[in-house]
Design a protein around this motif. Structure first.
Motif, PDB file in Angstrom:
ATOM      1  N   MET A 346       0.843  -1.201   0.000  1.00 37.59           N
ATOM      2  CA  MET A 346       0.000   0.000   0.000  1.00 37.59           C
ATOM      3  C   MET A 346       0.871   1.241   0.000  1.00 37.59           C
ATOM      4  O   MET A 346       0.560   2.231  -0.660  1.00 37.59           O
ATOM      5  CB  MET A 346      -0.880   0.018   1.250  1.00 37.59           C
ATOM      6  CG  MET A 346      -2.131  -0.778   1.115  1.00 37.59           C
ATOM      7  SD  MET A 346      -3.254   0.057  -0.003  1.00 37.59           S
ATOM      8  CE  MET A 346      -4.635  -1.027   0.070  1.00 37.59           C
ATOM      9  N   LEU A 347       1.950   1.166   0.758  1.00 36.73           N
ATOM     10  CA  LEU A 347       2.866   2.290   0.811  1.00 36.73           C
ATOM     11  C   LEU A 347       3.366   2.596  -0.596  1.00 36.73           C
ATOM     12  O   LEU A 347       3.325   3.740  -1.056  1.00 36.73           O
ATOM     13  CB  LEU A 347       4.034   1.950   1.745  1.00 36.73           C
ATOM     14  CG  LEU A 347       5.120   3.000   1.876  1.00 36.73           C
ATOM     15  CD1 LEU A 347       4.544   4.294   2.423  1.00 36.73           C
ATOM     16  CD2 LEU A 347       6.222   2.505   2.799  1.00 36.73           C
ATOM     17  N   GLY A 348       3.788   1.557  -1.297  1.00 36.39           N
ATOM     18  CA  GLY A 348       4.240   1.749  -2.668  1.00 36.39           C
ATOM     19  C   GLY A 348       3.134   2.349  -3.527  1.00 36.39           C
ATOM     20  O   GLY A 348       3.367   3.285  -4.301  1.00 36.39           O
ATOM     21  N   ALA A 349       1.903   1.853  -3.331  1.00 42.45           N
ATOM     22  CA  ALA A 349       0.784   2.344  -4.131  1.00 42.45           C
ATOM     23  C   ALA A 349       0.488   3.807  -3.806  1.00 42.45           C
ATOM     24  O   ALA A 349       0.075   4.567  -4.671  1.00 42.45           O
ATOM     25  CB  ALA A 349      -0.455   1.495  -3.888  1.00 42.45           C
ATOM     26  N   GLY A 350       0.726   4.186  -2.544  1.00 40.76           N
ATOM     27  CA  GLY A 350       0.452   5.562  -2.153  1.00 40.76           C
ATOM     28  C   GLY A 350       1.536   6.525  -2.592  1.00 40.76           C
ATOM     29  O   GLY A 350       1.325   7.741  -2.605  1.00 40.76           O
ATOM     30  N   ALA A 354       6.176   6.627  -8.826  1.00 41.42           N
ATOM     31  CA  ALA A 354       7.474   6.083  -8.450  1.00 41.42           C
ATOM     32  C   ALA A 354       7.337   4.728  -7.756  1.00 41.42           C
ATOM     33  O   ALA A 354       8.246   3.898  -7.823  1.00 41.42           O
ATOM     34  CB  ALA A 354       8.199   7.067  -7.539  1.00 41.42           C
ATOM     35  N   GLY A 355       6.208   4.513  -7.076  1.00 35.93           N
ATOM     36  CA  GLY A 355       6.097   3.323  -6.247  1.00 35.93           C
ATOM     37  C   GLY A 355       5.264   2.196  -6.825  1.00 35.93           C
ATOM     38  O   GLY A 355       5.375   1.059  -6.375  1.00 35.93           O
ATOM     39  N   TYR A 356       4.398   2.494  -7.830  1.00 35.69           N
ATOM     40  CA  TYR A 356       3.452   1.485  -8.323  1.00 35.69           C
ATOM     41  C   TYR A 356       4.144   0.178  -8.700  1.00 35.69           C
ATOM     42  O   TYR A 356       3.748  -0.905  -8.272  1.00 35.69           O
ATOM     43  CB  TYR A 356       2.688   2.013  -9.539  1.00 35.69           C
ATOM     44  CG  TYR A 356       1.715   3.129  -9.234  1.00 35.69           C
ATOM     45  CD1 TYR A 356       0.952   3.117  -8.067  1.00 35.69           C
ATOM     46  CD2 TYR A 356       1.541   4.192 -10.109  1.00 35.69           C
ATOM     47  CE1 TYR A 356       0.055   4.138  -7.794  1.00 35.69           C
ATOM     48  CE2 TYR A 356       0.648   5.228  -9.848  1.00 35.69           C
ATOM     49  CZ  TYR A 356      -0.087   5.201  -8.681  1.00 35.69           C
ATOM     50  OH  TYR A 356      -0.969   6.204  -8.411  1.00 35.69           O
ATOM     51  N   ALA A 357       5.159   0.289  -9.551  1.00 34.46           N
ATOM     52  CA  ALA A 357       5.782  -0.929 -10.066  1.00 34.46           C
ATOM     53  C   ALA A 357       6.397  -1.738  -8.925  1.00 34.46           C
ATOM     54  O   ALA A 357       6.318  -2.966  -8.906  1.00 34.46           O
ATOM     55  CB  ALA A 357       6.837  -0.580 -11.099  1.00 34.46           C
ATOM     56  N   PHE A 358       6.999  -1.027  -7.954  1.00 29.20           N
ATOM     57  CA  PHE A 358       7.636  -1.753  -6.846  1.00 29.20           C
ATOM     58  C   PHE A 358       6.601  -2.394  -5.946  1.00 29.20           C
ATOM     59  O   PHE A 358       6.824  -3.464  -5.374  1.00 29.20           O
ATOM     60  CB  PHE A 358       8.540  -0.812  -6.055  1.00 29.20           C
ATOM     61  CG  PHE A 358       9.639  -0.234  -6.900  1.00 29.20           C
ATOM     62  CD1 PHE A 358      10.389  -1.060  -7.730  1.00 29.20           C
ATOM     63  CD2 PHE A 358       9.907   1.113  -6.886  1.00 29.20           C
ATOM     64  CE1 PHE A 358      11.391  -0.545  -8.525  1.00 29.20           C
ATOM     65  CE2 PHE A 358      10.914   1.635  -7.678  1.00 29.20           C
ATOM     66  CZ  PHE A 358      11.653   0.804  -8.498  1.00 29.20           C
ATOM     67  N   SER A 425      12.634  -6.499  -3.479  1.00 32.09           N
ATOM     68  CA  SER A 425      11.385  -5.737  -3.532  1.00 32.09           C
ATOM     69  C   SER A 425      11.264  -4.790  -2.348  1.00 32.09           C
ATOM     70  O   SER A 425      10.877  -3.631  -2.511  1.00 32.09           O
ATOM     71  CB  SER A 425      10.187  -6.687  -3.600  1.00 32.09           C
ATOM     72  OG  SER A 425      10.233  -7.620  -2.558  1.00 32.09           O
ATOM     73  N   LYS A 426      11.616  -5.241  -1.164  1.00 33.08           N
ATOM     74  CA  LYS A 426      11.460  -4.365  -0.003  1.00 33.08           C
ATOM     75  C   LYS A 426      12.462  -3.216  -0.042  1.00 33.08           C
ATOM     76  O   LYS A 426      12.132  -2.080   0.282  1.00 33.08           O
ATOM     77  CB  LYS A 426      11.621  -5.178   1.283  1.00 33.08           C
ATOM     78  CG  LYS A 426      10.975  -4.502   2.473  1.00 33.08           C
ATOM     79  CD  LYS A 426      11.169  -5.273   3.742  1.00 33.08           C
ATOM     80  CE  LYS A 426      10.274  -6.476   3.811  1.00 33.08           C
ATOM     81  NZ  LYS A 426      10.465  -7.203   5.079  1.00 33.08           N
ATOM     82  N   ASP A 427      13.656  -3.540  -0.477  1.00 34.18           N
ATOM     83  CA  ASP A 427      14.698  -2.520  -0.594  1.00 34.18           C
ATOM     84  C   ASP A 427      14.224  -1.364  -1.473  1.00 34.18           C
ATOM     85  O   ASP A 427      14.366  -0.188  -1.118  1.00 34.18           O
ATOM     86  CB  ASP A 427      15.941  -3.187  -1.206  1.00 34.18           C
ATOM     87  CG  ASP A 427      17.106  -2.217  -1.306  1.00 34.18           C
ATOM     88  OD1 ASP A 427      17.580  -1.779  -0.246  1.00 34.18           O
ATOM     89  OD2 ASP A 427      17.509  -1.895  -2.438  1.00 34.18           O
ATOM     90  N   LYS A 428      13.603  -1.719  -2.606  1.00 35.99           N
ATOM     91  CA  LYS A 428      13.147  -0.674  -3.532  1.00 35.99           C
ATOM     92  C   LYS A 428      12.039   0.166  -2.895  1.00 35.99           C
ATOM     93  O   LYS A 428      11.987   1.383  -3.057  1.00 35.99           O
ATOM     94  CB  LYS A 428      12.616  -1.326  -4.820  1.00 35.99           C
ATOM     95  CG  LYS A 428      13.721  -1.718  -5.766  1.00 35.99           C
ATOM     96  CD  LYS A 428      14.369  -0.469  -6.317  1.00 35.99           C
ATOM     97  CE  LYS A 428      15.556  -0.792  -7.188  1.00 35.99           C
ATOM     98  NZ  LYS A 428      16.341   0.419  -7.489  1.00 35.99           N
ATOM     99  N   LEU A 429      11.143  -0.500  -2.166  1.00 36.53           N
ATOM    100  CA  LEU A 429      10.041   0.236  -1.548  1.00 36.53           C
ATOM    101  C   LEU A 429      10.557   1.204  -0.495  1.00 36.53           C
ATOM    102  O   LEU A 429      10.146   2.363  -0.426  1.00 36.53           O
ATOM    103  CB  LEU A 429       9.039  -0.740  -0.906  1.00 36.53           C
ATOM    104  CG  LEU A 429       8.052  -1.390  -1.858  1.00 36.53           C
ATOM    105  CD1 LEU A 429       7.231  -2.439  -1.140  1.00 36.53           C
ATOM    106  CD2 LEU A 429       7.127  -0.332  -2.463  1.00 36.53           C
TER     107      LEU A 429
END
Lengths: 654, 524
Positions: A346-350, A354-358, A425-429
């Motif tokens: 959700m954080l990525g989505a929010g 920049a965050g959607y793909a991650f 994945s977490k690193d990118k987020l």
């Protein structure tokens, strides 16, 4: 407004979310409907066929899921061969509603985003079907279980393949129904029935948000189709967009167990373990994330809603992590972890483009490693006579080597051990979060540390430390053993995927692949160099592991949970009082209102009906009752209503 | 002036009333043993003939995209698109009603109606009547009179015809309510209540009619519209008149605060009557209400929309909250019908600038017409299923007695679950399409507050529908458990047709929505 140069228009569009411009599906893509139809037909056949299908029902159920996976895979491979611009395919099946002002088709949309979801749902779904053949082997209602699983797969595919919000809503309700049936599958357990009800009710709250959002879209855009809304999204005011965004978020919170609608997920663990793996870890609970990313063209124009998404995400990712630290039930600890990991997505989505793909990247790797660990937990429970309390486990690594090794892959992936899928994945987020806001980044970083702690605790209590199998009171001692191949093979596949899932990031592939759907972000450097940040994350994770090692691994684990614990542990054991909050704020007032109204209805207005049980007591009784003022009180209410109606009409005119 | 009767447009109405009158003659002259088959055939044949007539007339009046209406009988009735749509729907419900009334297998060879209604409950004449298996076959003419009254009510174009229609449809229903074979006290109590309160509310209507006549100097809807447009006379009188007539209409559809009779009457009436009445009364009353409000009071829209919006919210909230507390299937369905009245009013107030016939007004009419179709079929089906679940003392409607129905009879429980999901408005059932239509109509009229309340209520409503599904499937039966009686083909056909429509209109609502759009507008 003057006409803009085409190039400028394109720029504006990309800054406000991508426009969906699909082409009509041809060739292999026209098989899209079959992906949904196969499992749906499976479910129908198994439910209608009844006991006649008992013998081969589970095989049919598995075959339809695998069949959908094969079609999905062929379509995916052929999609990779298409030009970037032609990777969005739509299929119009039939017209659902057609009125003067509104047209809703039964449309499917197959694009890079849905293609990944189709693979995840059917792929992990197939593995879990196979695993369930073994896990549910001794359940006499196994056929029904597979029917429900198939129903779920069909509904979930409908959700991700729909070309408009009404289609999503259809899938949304469908997965809710399937989830309800599966949580309460062991209906002989009252706790399972209660958990199913709770999940249902909380999801209804979310559904209200979803339906209101759809009505608001109809009014604003005259359509529910992604194509129309994404093309006209700058025509609506920001306030409208924020309202739609917040309502969608409410829906997403219900389905994805985000604060404040998080309470049902832990209870949902009453369902059979394959269900927890498929629905409550890998797929359905991520539907909220899908919804928000699919609606990027709304959220990009709704800054307030986007900020609220980030706040919800941060609160949830810490909330779930804290709960995960205190649970002794292995499935509930994993459920807390799921909640927290969806918080990351959700954080990525929010975080926007920049965050959607991650977020999607993490969603997929999480689908692998969390399904893996849930199935692993199921395998452990299978060996331990269905005991879920980790305090009764210990030293299982020797007796269940395959389960242990595959679980370890999942464990290393979720804590973000360098090289494993979760690490990437977490690193990118976290990195993207730091770019956005330092505090959000710090919260995400703290979450990573807590994750490392609770997962290490779980790992140690289950597979290491001393044996605590024997029940001192009854003297019963389970004889743990490795599960049969039909259960371990899916574990091995998922374990392998947990390790190599990070490959999707190679050459930034997933970011480029999803760019046509979610847009392409300019790269911003985090406040500190990315490599240094990675080092910090790994260090924080190491600290979490170390704390767990010293507090759990080096000490005697008591078989009964100690009661003299810190207030924080107590709160975490009670799910941070989520239920208590709901009870006080919502349940108790509603129930007392309903009771008051009902007693009013029964005793004041129509007490006469209470006589229904003794209908033989003679006409005298009836006359006594009708003369007792009851009809008069009805009439009085009619009179009062008439007066109020007249006064209201007059008042409106003055 | 010499009165003219337009037989070409009105013959379905005469067919229905004619059959009803013949039915009375049959009761008087035919021997007892042939009455049942004759009455059943008469009622069915009359309804089917009238239905065919409605289709033919609709074809004749069609021109271009919509139906061209005509005001007939010296302005007393309007035969326009909505009228024909309403007549068609009422006649379909009447056919289903006749089939349900004709059911004799469930009670072991006699109908669900009292052997001798005049006998005291529990007294000797009642036992004698039961012993010789007496039957009240008058129920068929009563049904036809009610249907005729409903058709008049739906087409009424002046206030007098409106009132006559209201009374003609009500009186047979009061009687039918009191005719239950089992639990006769409850049934008679319900009938008496329904009658007293119905008469009381009719009093309001006639008083309102007098006031409106005092204002406008005419009974005709078109004339009232004209008078309002020219703003003659005392507006207070007009508004009080409007309120009084609305009392009668809101009473008939069971809207708050006039809903109190609904649960008692629905529960007390023979289930077959409840099925017919629950569907048909609502259809007729909503058509009458729309015509009255849109045609006569179209330019007073600013007065009645806010008031009815509040009533819509109140109705659905009260219905839903009280339904949650119910433990009796019929009573729960009664409260659910109150909630649906609220949803229907939500669609009705979605009328935009009634008076000026814009595209959007079609949407509002269309949405209510469509909702009425979906609701009628689900109601017929649901109550028909209720009549099947029985124990030694007849129908058993307590939730606890429905536990385990899913195991006892998966088919019946499954069909009932389908109707409940339809009422709840789950996607791919007719109920969803209907809700969608009325909410979208209200939303585009800018009544978002009402829509929010409606969506919240729907969410609450799902709870009590699903609770019953859970009881049927997941609860262990207490003691012996429920038993499902095998119905005759007539009840079975009704249930099957209702189930098919419920699914079909969920997946493909298009044709019926088109038909509703084709019906066009209420004419003056």
């Amino acid at each position: 407004m003057t006409e803009l140069h085409p190039a400028v228009t394109t720029l504006i569009t990309s800054a406000h979310g991508e426009t969906v411009v699909p082409s009509v599906a041809e060739g292999i893509y026209s098989l899209g409907w079959l992906i949904i139809a196969l499992p749906l037909a499976g479910a129908a056949l198994l439910l209608v066929g009844g006991r006649r299908t008992d013998r081969w029902g589970h095989l049919l159920g598995t075959a339809t899921a695998v069949g959908s996976f094969v079609i999905g895979l062929v379509m995916f491979i052929s999609l990779l061969g298409e030009d970037e611009g032609a990777r969005s395919q739509t299929q119009h099946l039939w017209t659902w509603f057609a009125t003067d002002s509104l047209d809703v088709g039964f449309d499917l949309l197959y694009d890079p985003l849905s293609s990944l979801f189709v693979l995840l749902i059917t792929g992990v779904g197939s593995l879990i079907h196979i695993y369930s053949i073994g896990y549910m082997a001794h359940d006499e209602r196994r056929r029904r279980f597979f029917a429900y699983l198939n129903l779920f797969i069909a509904a979930m595919l409908m959700l991700v393949l729909a070309g408009n919000y009404l289609g999503i809503f259809l899938g949304w309700e469908g997965v809710g129904l399937a989830s309800y049936l599966l949580i309460g599958f062991w209906q002989h357990k009252p706790s399972a029935a209660a958990a199913a009800k709770k999940a249902f009710v909380m999801n209804r709250v979310g559904d209200v948000g979803m339906s209101l959002a759809i009505y608001l879209m109809v009014v604003t855009f005259g359509s529910t189709a992604f194509t129309v809304i994404s093309a006209n999204n700058h025509g609506a005011s920001e306030a409208t967009m924020n309202a739609i965004g917040l309502l969608l978020l409410l829906g997403a919170c219900g389905k994805s167990a985000q604060v404040p609608l998080q309470g049902w997920l832990l209870d949902a663990m009453e369902g059979p373990t394959p269900v927890s793996a498929l629905i409550h870890a890998a797929t359905m609970v991520t539907a909220g994330v899908y919804l928000i990313i699919r609606s990027n063209f709304i959220f990009e124009n709704a800054p307030v809603a986007q900020t609220v998404v980030v706040i919800v995400a941060v609160v949830t990712l810490l909330w779930g992590a804290v709960i995960g630290c205190a649970k002794d039930d292995i499935k509930k600890a994993l459920a807390g972890s799921t909640m927290s990991q969806i918080g990351y997505m959700m954080l990525g989505a929010g975080l926007g483009v920049a965050g959607y793909a991650f977020a999607i990247f993490h969603l997929i790797t999480h689908g692998f490693f969390k399904a893996n660990m849930f199935l692993g937990a199921g395998s452990v429970m299978h060996g331990m006579d269905d005991d879920v309390n980790m305090r009764h486990y210990g030293a299982l690594n020797k007796v269940m080597p395959i389960t242990f090794l595959t679980f370890a892959m999942g464990y290393l992936a979720i804590i973000g051990f360098p090289g494993f899928s979760g690490f990437w994945s977490k690193d990118k987020l976290i990195e993207t979060a730091f770019v956005e806001n330092t505090w959000v980044g710090l919260a995400a970083l703290l979450g990573a540390g807590i994750t490392a702690f609770y997962m290490t605790r779980l790992m140690l209590m289950t597979f290491f430390t001393q044996k605590r199998w024997k029940d001192p009171e009854t003297g019963h001692e389970p004889h743990p053993h490795e599960s049969p191949a039909v259960m371990t093979v899916p574990l091995i596949v998922l374990g392998a995927l947990s390790v190599v899932g990070g490959i999707m990031l190679a050459g930034n592939w997933i970011v480029d692949f999803l760019a046509p759907v979610v847009g392409h972000a300019e790269h911003h450097e985090p406040p500190i160099p990315a490599l240094a940040l990675t080092a910090i994350i790994v260090a924080v994770v190491a600290v979490g592991v170390a704390i767990a090692w010293f507090t759990v691994g080096r000490q005697e684990v008591p078989r009964v949970a100690p009661q003299d614990v810190s207030p924080l542990t107590k709160a975490a054991r009670a799910d941070l009082y989520g239920d208590a909050i709901n009870d006080t704020l919502v349940v108790a007032p509603t129930m007392s209102l309903a009771r008051t109204l009902d007693s009013l209805d029964r005793h004041v207005i129509d007490g006469a009906v209470e006589g229904q049980g003794n209908a033989t007591s003679g006409l005298a009784e009836l006359l006594r009752k009708t003369q007792n003022g009851y009809v008069r009180s009805y009439a009085l209410s009619v009179l009062a209503g008439a007066v109020i109606l007249a006064l209201a009409l007059l008042a409106v005119n003055w | 002036m010499k009165p003219v009767i337009d037989y070409a447009e009105l013959w379905p109405l005469f067919a229905v009333f004619g059959v009803a009158c013949i039915g009375v003659a049959v009761e008087a002259f035919a021997p007892r043993r042939v009455r049942y088959p004759v009455q059943l055939v008469l009622a069915l044949a009359g309804s089917i003939a009238a239905l065919v007539g409605v289709v033919l007339i609709g074809r004749d009046l069609s021109s271009g995209g919509s139906v061209k209406g005509e005001v007939v009988m010296m302005g007393a009735l309007a035969v326009d698109g909505p009228t024909l749509f309403g007549w068609g729907l009422l006649l379909v419900v009447a056919i289903a009603g006749a089939l349900l009334f004709g059911e004799r297998r469930l009670e072991g060879g006699v109908s669900a109606f009292a052997g001798q209604a005049a006998a005291l409950p529990g007294a000797e004449p009642e036992r004698d009547a039961d012993a010789v298996r007496l039957d009240h076959t008058e129920v068929f003419p009563l049904l036809m009179f009610a249907v005729g009254g409903m058709m008049v009510f739906a087409a009424a174009n002046d206030l007098l015809t409106f009132f006559v229609g209201l009374e003609v449809l009500s009186l047979p229903l009061y009687l039918l309510t009191g005719l239950a074979r089992r639990r006769r006290l409850l049934s008679q109590e319900a009938a008496l209540k329904y009658f007293l309160l119905g008469a009381f509310s009719s009093g309001f209507v006639i008083y309102g009619i007098a006031l409106i006549y005092g204002y406008a100097g005419t009974m005709s809807f078109a004339g009232i519209h004209e008078a309002i447009s020219n703003n003659l006379g005392n507006r207070t009188m007009l508004l009080i008149g409007l309120a009084m007539v609305l009392v009668g209409l809101l009473f008939k559809v069971g809207a708050a605060p006039f809903q109190a009779w609904t649960p008692d009457v629905y529960q007390g009436a023979p289930t077959q009557v409840t099925a017919f009445m629950g569907a048909a009364t609502k259809v007729a009353a909503f058509f009458a209400m729309m015509r009255f409000l849109y045609v006569a009071f179209g330019s007073e829209r600013w007065s009645w929309v806010p008031v009815l919006s509040v009533i819509a919210v109140l109705t659905m909230v009260i219905g839903a909250i009280l339904a949650v507390a119910q433990t009796d299937v019929k009573r729960m369905l009664a409260y659910s019908s109150i909630t649906h009245t609220g949803f229907l009013i939500t669609g009705l107030v979605g009328a935009r600038s009634a008076g000026l016939l814009t595209d959007n007004e079609i949407t509002s009419t269309q949405s209510v017409l469509f909702y009425l179709v979906t609701y009628s079929f689900m109601t017929l089906g649901a109550f028909a299923v209720v009549s099947l679940v029985r124990d030694a003392s007849g129908e058993t409607t307590d939730f606890s007695r429905w536990a385990g129905l899913g195991k006892e009879s998966p088919l019946v429980a499954g069909v009932f679950a389908l109707f409940l999901l339809g009422f709840a408005g789950i996607p791919l059932t007719a109920g969803f399409a209907g809700k969608w239509a009325v909410f979208a109509s209200a939303m585009s009229a800018g009544l978002w507050q009402v829509v929010i309340a409606a969506v919240l209520t729907s969410a609450l409503a799902v709870f009590f529908y699903v609770r019953l599904i859970v009881v049927m499937y997941f609860h262990e039966p207490e003691g012996e458990g429920p038993s499902v009686a095998l119905p005759s083909v007539m009840t079975a056909v009704t249930i099957a047709a209702a189930a098919v429509v419920t699914v079909a209109l969920g997946i493909l609502p298009g044709p019926v929505l088109d038909l509703a759009a084709h019906a066009g507008d209420f004419i003056r």
